[in-house]
Design a protein around this motif. Structure first.
Motif, PDB file in Angstrom:
ATOM      1  N   GLN A 189    -122.178 -22.386 -44.251  1.00  0.00           N
ATOM      2  CA  GLN A 189    -121.472 -23.450 -43.527  1.00  0.00           C
ATOM      3  C   GLN A 189    -120.107 -23.703 -44.139  1.00  0.00           C
ATOM      4  OE1 GLN A 189    -123.118 -27.171 -42.380  1.00  0.00           O
ATOM      5  NE2 GLN A 189    -125.178 -26.336 -42.155  1.00  0.00           N
TER       6      GLN A 189
ATOM      7  N   VAL B   2    -104.866 -28.772 -32.728  1.00  0.00           N
ATOM      8  CA  VAL B   2    -104.426 -27.389 -32.592  1.00  0.00           C
ATOM      9  C   VAL B   2    -103.290 -27.261 -31.599  1.00  0.00           C
ATOM     10  CG1 VAL B   2    -105.157 -25.113 -31.875  1.00  0.00           C
ATOM     11  CG2 VAL B   2    -106.650 -26.508 -33.251  1.00  0.00           C
TER      12      VAL B   2
ATOM     13  N   TYR C 180    -114.602 -30.342 -25.662  1.00  0.00           N
ATOM     14  CA  TYR C 180    -113.787 -29.157 -25.919  1.00  0.00           C
ATOM     15  C   TYR C 180    -112.445 -29.320 -25.231  1.00  0.00           C
ATOM     16  CZ  TYR C 180    -118.005 -27.018 -27.651  1.00  0.00           C
ATOM     17  OH  TYR C 180    -119.125 -26.746 -28.389  1.00  0.00           O
TER      18      TYR C 180
ATOM     19  N   LEU D  74    -122.756 -17.998 -34.877  1.00  0.00           N
ATOM     20  CA  LEU D  74    -121.915 -18.964 -35.590  1.00  0.00           C
ATOM     21  C   LEU D  74    -120.442 -18.791 -35.304  1.00  0.00           C
ATOM     22  CD1 LEU D  74    -123.605 -19.168 -39.066  1.00  0.00           C
ATOM     23  CD2 LEU D  74    -123.500 -20.912 -37.322  1.00  0.00           C
TER      24      LEU D  74
ATOM     25  N   LEU E 164    -121.971 -28.902 -38.474  1.00  0.00           N
ATOM     26  CA  LEU E 164    -122.220 -28.076 -37.297  1.00  0.00           C
ATOM     27  C   LEU E 164    -122.960 -28.864 -36.225  1.00  0.00           C
ATOM     28  CD1 LEU E 164    -123.425 -24.599 -38.519  1.00  0.00           C
ATOM     29  CD2 LEU E 164    -121.411 -25.120 -37.209  1.00  0.00           C
TER      30      LEU E 164
ATOM     31  N   VAL F  31    -108.134 -28.366 -50.055  1.00  0.00           N
ATOM     32  CA  VAL F  31    -108.234 -27.702 -48.750  1.00  0.00           C
ATOM     33  C   VAL F  31    -107.010 -26.842 -48.520  1.00  0.00           C
ATOM     34  CG1 VAL F  31    -108.354 -28.129 -46.288  1.00  0.00           C
ATOM     35  CG2 VAL F  31    -109.642 -29.556 -47.840  1.00  0.00           C
TER      36      VAL F  31
ATOM     37  N   GLY G  63    -107.563 -22.790 -37.521  1.00  0.00           N
ATOM     38  CA  GLY G  63    -106.883 -23.953 -36.946  1.00  0.00           C
ATOM     39  C   GLY G  63    -105.402 -23.946 -37.270  1.00  0.00           C
TER      40      GLY G  63
ATOM     41  N   LEU H 137    -117.783 -21.022 -43.301  1.00  0.00           N
ATOM     42  CA  LEU H 137    -117.377 -21.157 -41.903  1.00  0.00           C
ATOM     43  C   LEU H 137    -116.314 -22.245 -41.761  1.00  0.00           C
ATOM     44  CD1 LEU H 137    -117.951 -20.123 -39.067  1.00  0.00           C
ATOM     45  CD2 LEU H 137    -119.647 -21.907 -38.820  1.00  0.00           C
ATOM     46  N   LYS H 138    -116.471 -23.310 -42.547  1.00  0.00           N
ATOM     47  CA  LYS H 138    -115.476 -24.387 -42.497  1.00  0.00           C
ATOM     48  C   LYS H 138    -114.111 -23.867 -42.910  1.00  0.00           C
ATOM     49  CE  LYS H 138    -117.659 -28.827 -43.273  1.00  0.00           C
ATOM     50  NZ  LYS H 138    -117.748 -29.999 -44.109  1.00  0.00           N
TER      51      LYS H 138
ATOM     52  N   HIS I  62    -117.811 -19.850 -31.210  1.00  0.00           N
ATOM     53  CA  HIS I  62    -116.799 -20.850 -30.835  1.00  0.00           C
ATOM     54  C   HIS I  62    -115.411 -20.439 -31.321  1.00  0.00           C
ATOM     55  CE1 HIS I  62    -114.782 -24.873 -31.579  1.00  0.00           C
ATOM     56  NE2 HIS I  62    -114.775 -24.709 -30.276  1.00  0.00           N
TER      57      HIS I  62
ATOM     58  N   ARG J  87    -109.690 -25.038 -26.485  1.00  0.00           N
ATOM     59  CA  ARG J  87    -111.117 -24.952 -26.769  1.00  0.00           C
ATOM     60  C   ARG J  87    -111.496 -25.449 -28.149  1.00  0.00           C
ATOM     61  NH1 ARG J  87    -113.435 -25.293 -22.662  1.00  0.00           N
ATOM     62  NH2 ARG J  87    -115.336 -24.501 -23.622  1.00  0.00           N
TER      63      ARG J  87
ATOM     64  N   LEU K 208    -113.404 -31.035 -40.707  1.00  0.00           N
ATOM     65  CA  LEU K 208    -113.346 -29.917 -41.630  1.00  0.00           C
ATOM     66  C   LEU K 208    -113.098 -30.375 -43.055  1.00  0.00           C
ATOM     67  CD1 LEU K 208    -111.284 -27.440 -39.492  1.00  0.00           C
ATOM     68  CD2 LEU K 208    -113.692 -27.305 -40.055  1.00  0.00           C
TER      69      LEU K 208
ATOM     70  N   MET L   5    -112.790 -30.203 -35.231  1.00  0.00           N
ATOM     71  CA  MET L   5    -111.582 -29.931 -36.004  1.00  0.00           C
ATOM     72  C   MET L   5    -111.227 -31.076 -36.935  1.00  0.00           C
ATOM     73  SD  MET L   5    -110.863 -26.974 -35.211  1.00  0.00           S
ATOM     74  CE  MET L   5    -109.286 -26.640 -35.913  1.00  0.00           C
TER      75      MET L   5
ATOM     76  N   LYS M 296    -123.574 -22.373 -28.903  1.00  0.00           N
ATOM     77  CA  LYS M 296    -122.646 -21.990 -29.981  1.00  0.00           C
ATOM     78  C   LYS M 296    -122.419 -23.192 -30.864  1.00  0.00           C
ATOM     79  CE  LYS M 296    -120.127 -19.113 -26.846  1.00  0.00           C
ATOM     80  NZ  LYS M 296    -119.148 -19.479 -25.862  1.00  0.00           N
ATOM     81  N   PRO M 297    -123.009 -23.216 -32.014  1.00  0.00           N
ATOM     82  CA  PRO M 297    -122.719 -24.330 -32.920  1.00  0.00           C
ATOM     83  C   PRO M 297    -121.279 -24.245 -33.404  1.00  0.00           C
ATOM     84  CG  PRO M 297    -124.080 -22.706 -33.998  1.00  0.00           C
ATOM     85  CD  PRO M 297    -123.937 -22.254 -32.590  1.00  0.00           C
ATOM     86  N   SER M 298    -120.669 -25.377 -33.584  1.00  0.00           N
ATOM     87  CA  SER M 298    -119.256 -25.359 -33.952  1.00  0.00           C
ATOM     88  C   SER M 298    -118.912 -26.600 -34.755  1.00  0.00           C
ATOM     89  CB  SER M 298    -118.393 -25.301 -32.698  1.00  0.00           C
ATOM     90  OG  SER M 298    -118.910 -26.195 -31.738  1.00  0.00           O
ATOM     91  N   PHE M 299    -117.817 -26.525 -35.427  1.00  0.00           N
ATOM     92  CA  PHE M 299    -117.313 -27.661 -36.192  1.00  0.00           C
ATOM     93  C   PHE M 299    -116.271 -28.407 -35.389  1.00  0.00           C
ATOM     94  CE2 PHE M 299    -119.194 -27.467 -40.192  1.00  0.00           C
ATOM     95  CZ  PHE M 299    -119.345 -26.151 -40.575  1.00  0.00           C
TER      96      PHE M 299
ATOM     97  N   TYR N  55    -112.643 -22.020 -40.158  1.00  0.00           N
ATOM     98  CA  TYR N  55    -112.137 -22.930 -39.145  1.00  0.00           C
ATOM     99  C   TYR N  55    -110.786 -23.495 -39.540  1.00  0.00           C
ATOM    100  CZ  TYR N  55    -115.765 -23.572 -35.630  1.00  0.00           C
ATOM    101  OH  TYR N  55    -116.613 -23.402 -34.571  1.00  0.00           O
ATOM    102  N   THR N  56    -110.649 -23.910 -40.814  1.00  0.00           N
ATOM    103  CA  THR N  56    -109.368 -24.476 -41.256  1.00  0.00           C
ATOM    104  C   THR N  56    -108.264 -23.454 -41.123  1.00  0.00           C
ATOM    105  OG1 THR N  56    -110.723 -25.477 -42.971  1.00  0.00           O
ATOM    106  CG2 THR N  56    -108.372 -25.912 -43.055  1.00  0.00           C
TER     107      THR N  56
END
Lengths: 569, 388
Positions: free
Chosen positions: A479, B303, B286, A542, B280, A152, A490, A482-483, A545, B291, B272, B269, B264-267, A486-487
């Motif tokens: 997906q 975060v 949130y 997607l 998802l 990761v 983040g 997208l992960k 967020h 957020r 991951l 944190m 809104k689909p989301s992961f 996100y990482t």
């Protein structure tokens, strides 16, 4: 003279290369700092040129005769090992082999003192090289290792640094400080380890079937032996690897009389016979030093016996060695050996303790305190005293009944108290008791069944279980990409939010930089991804967020900026 | 028969001079008296734990588990290490149940070194997984009290306030003077408690005495469990700690469905890294500041660092601050009411009965302990409220 220790200013023209990539490389840095010079050796030739060899705190350098610049300079960290020419050869040389494979040879040309010069230089290098061996490559190794171990992290590195969203330094800046704390726990090398009192017993020889013994030595045991018996360490350094291999050394060690019980000095040309003599000297000096604690009376610990089981009596000690029987002699030898071993184990552990407490009056005051404590312990016994109990602070709450009801919400909401709920339950109970069915006023069966269907799982009003379908709608590669986004996001956001509250100019700069990094990320990584999924006709939003998270950060930045400008005006 | 008046005397006469009380029975065993002593200690705790004391609720606890050679001993079945790890799993669950906003970290020590098993974290899952895996580890060498305490005290000294050591060996191999370390721990105001598995060791006695912790040696597995559970309750706050305001977020749980326009689909944190988790999702919690999304509370936002909790989590710890009053104890002979316990409906056969001062209902000894240790509210009082 050979052993001059002075401080010299060194300057040179070679620029310092900087560590910007994770690839290992050779550093040819000559900093213009003042470095302590540990050894200067004159009349040392390199590549057929006369010159002077300098051994400094962090590097080794050589400059030709008459010039004050160095033509050869190597950091100890870059030197892999040193080699010396064998004894007996006409040329007395010292060769340095670097990590890159390069080698540099120095020829000691002073007729009278060449051998001595070379040996002094070699010994100093022997002490210095191990210290630096680990330092330089350690950071690069650490970084490499972290990237290899954690896919990761590697992905994050690729996403952020390789695509130039943030620079490598920023990436590693937070990472290393976080992980070095964790790694100081898991990296065993950094932990100081005590010496187990029974470490020699742990060696546990096993018979190997043909009248021999196998000794299993671990690095721990070897380190314990070196720390407890520094003379053995010295012998090891002198003999390995020049004169014998490690295995030979240890075989000889276990064979020598030094190790075995009957330490009778047979005068053999054993490399360890010196060790025995050193130990004797050490023991004698410990005995003459005596014990400074007035509470301890060692002389009262002598063996005094009358006969088996008949108690003790003071017997005039025969200090005349000729009167002692053979058995007494070997007994006293074992006892001496045990005492010495214990003393060395303790000394090795508490070395710096003694160095710290060298002030005489400190020793006296600490003894006085120890004396008082010991007296106290002798006359009082903790277990007999009552439990003093821990001092507790009382809780000082105003309006503690607020805790039973919860806070009053700020918005005017219709708030039912528990009493209301109890009342309503009792009203319903009452109604239920007096319920009479009125079949003319019920719903039609079709309305009732459609209401039931809507409220059953899967019905119109029960759409909470929508996550199953999302996972199936979006393909797995999208997906996972997208992960990764996100990482990466983040990580950037974490750096951003860690700047608040902003109290120093450094943090101000950092937060501005992070905001621009976030914008870069949005442009360089998020937009292309959005376009890609649009092309794939995926209708779900997607990236909504992620954009929300970025927007929250921008809003915070905005708020901070406005406040700052208002303060300035 | 003539032991009875003696026992009554002990009950009333306080708890000092317990060695006078140790008597052997016919077979020479001290077991009955030891059990008695333990039982009385339990009752004493119920009396003492009384209210209006400032507690440290946001706890940071490190547990140091001895993994040296002595842990292979089989006096606890199947061996000490397995038994300890099993009890630790139970402890971790209880700990997070009673202290939802606290954190725990686990360290093991063997072969003269200390190793970190898990980081300080507020999520029980990681700890439980690590404990299950640790059953396979080998027990070797000597433990090192110094190294393990040093590991904890060094990096994040200001956060850690408690250490619990489960110590089975009778020796410790330290690289430096442990008394100096004890001074450092005192300066950092860290409280160290020890649960011994073999015997009382002097260095542990001094360590716990100087830092204000407790030291107990187990008798058997059930006693071990009891001693561990003692550490689940939050300890009284030390005199020098000040009250500080702590920023917390209280996110609402959002449930969305696919038919929503702006779904809104989301992961989350935290999901991951793992590949097995759902991935998802549409709803979740949130963080009000940044957020970021999470599926469970309580959690510390990765975060922005804000502690996210829900109000029931905080409320769950209230029973420590407002404990249930101790019930009044009356000897059975003097009690003149129905001879049935209010909660278990069993016949009252013990020496004493316990009466709740508010609702006047009576309870037997076991129910009294259960009410005070687990329920934290009197069932009689709850009933009377409802019917009024």
């Amino acid at each position: 003279s050979l052993l001059t220790v002075c401080v010299m200013h060194i300057s040179s023209g070679a620029p310092a290369a900087s560590d910007s990539t994770i690839l290992p490389f050779l550093s040819v840095a000559m900093a213009s700092l003042s470095e302590e010079v540990l050894l200067v050796v004159k009349r040392v030739r390199q590549r057929k040129q006369d010159g002077t060899l300098y051994l400094m705190a962090e590097r080794l350098a050589w400059g030709p005769e008459g010039k004050d610049r160095f033509t050869v300079s190597h950091l100890y960290a870059d030197i892999r090992c040193q080699k010396i020419s064998p004894d007996g050869k006409a040329k007395i040389q010292l060769q340095l082999v670097l990590h890159t494979g390069e080698s540099t040879t120095f020829h000691f040309a002073n007729e009278s003192t060449a051998l001595k010069d070379r040996d002094v230089a070699k010994e100093l290098l022997q002490q210095l090289l191990p210290k630096f061996k680990k330092k330089a490559n350690k950071e690069l190794e650490e970084k490499n290792r972290m990237l290899q171990e954690d896919p990761v992290l590697f992905q994050l590195y690729k996403d952020l640094v390789v695509s130039q969203v943030i620079s490598a330094e920023e990436f590693w800046a937070n990472r290393l400080s976080l992980n070095s704390v964790e790694h100081s726990l898991s990296n065993n090398n950094k932990q100081e380890v005590g010496i187990s009192a029974a470490f020699l017993a742990d060696i546990r020889p096993q018979t190997d079937g043909c009248n021999g013994l196998r000794y299993n030595l671990t690095t721990d045991i070897i380190e314990s032996i070196f720390r407890t018996y520094p003379t053995v360490k010295q012998k090891y350094a002198e003999n390995v690897p020049h004169n014998m291999t490690e295995k030979e050394f240890w075989t000889r060690f276990f064979q020598s009389h030094y190790f075995h019980r009957d330490r009778i000095n047979t005068g053999l040309q054993d490399i360890f016979s010196e060790c025995a003599k050193e130990d004797e000297k050490g023991l004698k000096s410990m005995v003459t030093q005596g014990v400074k604690n007035p509470m301890v009376d060692l002389l009262s610990l002598e063996d005094k016996t009358l006969d088996e089981g008949y108690g003790t009596a003071t017997v005039p000690t025969t200090s005349n060695s000729s009167n002692k029987s053979l058995r007494e002699n070997s007994n006293s030898a074992i006892i001496k050996r045990f005492n010495h071993h214990s003393a060395m184990v303790l000394a090795a552990g508490l070395l710096f303790f003694f160095y710290v407490q060298q002030e005489r009056h400190q020793i006296l005051t600490s003894l006085f305190v120890a004396f008082q404590v010991k007296l106290q312990e002798a006359i009082e016994y903790d277990d007999l005293q009552g439990d003093s109990g821990r001092k507790t602070i009382s809780l000082n709450l105003k309006k503690s009944d607020r805790y039973s009801h919860g806070p009053i919400p700020l918005q005017s909401q219709h708030y039912s108290t528990s009493q209301d709920i109890i009342n309503s339950i009792s009203i319903i109970q009452h109604e239920m008791r007096s319920y009479k069915p009125r079949l003319t006023q019920v719903m039609s069966s079709s309305a009732a069944s459609s209401a039931i269907t809507a409220l059953s799982p899967g019905g119109v009003l029960m759409q909470g279980g929508g996550q199953q379908t999302i996972n199936q709608l979006v393909p797995t590669d999208v997906q996972s990409e997208l992960k990764h986004l996100y990482t990466a996001a983040g990580e950037l956001l974490r750096h951003f939010w860690s700047c608040f509250p902003i109290s120093t100019p450094f943090l101000e700069e950092k937060v501005v930089k992070m905001k621009s990094n976030l914008e870069k990320f949005q442009v360089m990584k998020l937009r292309p991804f959005q376009e890609k999924i649009q092309r794939q006709y995926l209708s779900t939003n997607l990236t909504g967020h992620l954009e929300e998270m970025l927007q929250a950060a921008y809003n915070k930045f905005q708020a901070w900026q406005t406040r700052r400008m208002m303060r300035k005006t | 028969m003539d032991e009875e008046p003696e026992r009554a005397k002990r009950w009333e006469g306080g708890y000092e001079r317990t060695w006078e009380v140790l008597k052997e029975d016919e077979s020479g065993s001290l077991k009955a008296t030891v059990e008695d002593i333990l039982f009385q200690a339990k009752r004493k705790r119920v009396f003492e734990g009384h209210g209006q004391v400032r507690l440290g609720m946001m706890r940071h606890l490190f547990v140091i588990i001895d993994s040296s050679r002595s842990m292979e001993d089989q006096d606890l079945k199947p061996n000490r290490l397995t038994s300890t790890l099993k009890l630790m799993e139970f402890f971790v669950e209880e700990y997070f149940d009673q202290n939802p906003i606290s954190q725990i970290g686990i360290i093991t020590t063997k072969n003269k070194r200390a190793e970190k098993l898990t980081d300080l974290a507020g999520n029980p899952k990681k700890h439980l997984a690590a404990l299950k895996k640790a059953v396979d580890s080998t027990c070797v060498g000597e433990p090192s009290l110094y190294n393990s305490l040093n590991c904890v005290a060094l990096p994040s000294g200001t956060d850690i306030k408690e250490i619990l050591v489960i110590f089975s060996s009778l020796t410790t191999c330290d690289p430096a003077n442990i008394y100096e370390l004890i001074k450092t721990l005192n300066a950092l105001k860290i409280r160290v408690s020890v649960i011994g598995l073999s015997a009382e060791v002097r260095v542990c006695t001094i360590l716990t005495r100087e830092t204000g912790g407790s030291y107990n040696v187990i008798l058997d597995e059930s006693h071990f469990k009891e001693l561990l559970m003692l550490h689940v309750k939050p300890p009284p706050a030390s005199s020098s700690s000040e009250c500080s305001l702590i920023r917390m977020g209280f996110p609402q749980h959002v449930i969305a469905s696919m038919s929503d326009q702006d779904a809104k689909p989301s992961f989350s944190m935290l999901h991951l890294d793992s590949t097995g988790e759902p991935g998802l999702t549409l709803g979740g919690y949130y963080c009000p500041q940044c957020r970021a999304k999470y599926t469970e509370l309580p959690v510390e936002c990765k975060v922005c660092g804000l502690t996210l909790v829900s109000a029931p989590h905080l409320a769950r710890s209230f029973h420590h601050l407002f404990p249930l009053e101790a019930f009044q104890e009356t000897p059975l002979e003097e009690y003149e009411g129905e001879r049935f316990c209010e909660t278990c409906q069993g016949e009252l056969k013990d020496k004493c009965v316990f009466t709740c001062l508010a609702c006047k209902k009576v309870f037997c000894v076991e129910c009294d302990l259960f009410i005070h240790d687990t329920l934290h509210c009197c069932p009689g009082c709850m009933q009377t409220d409802r019917t009024s």
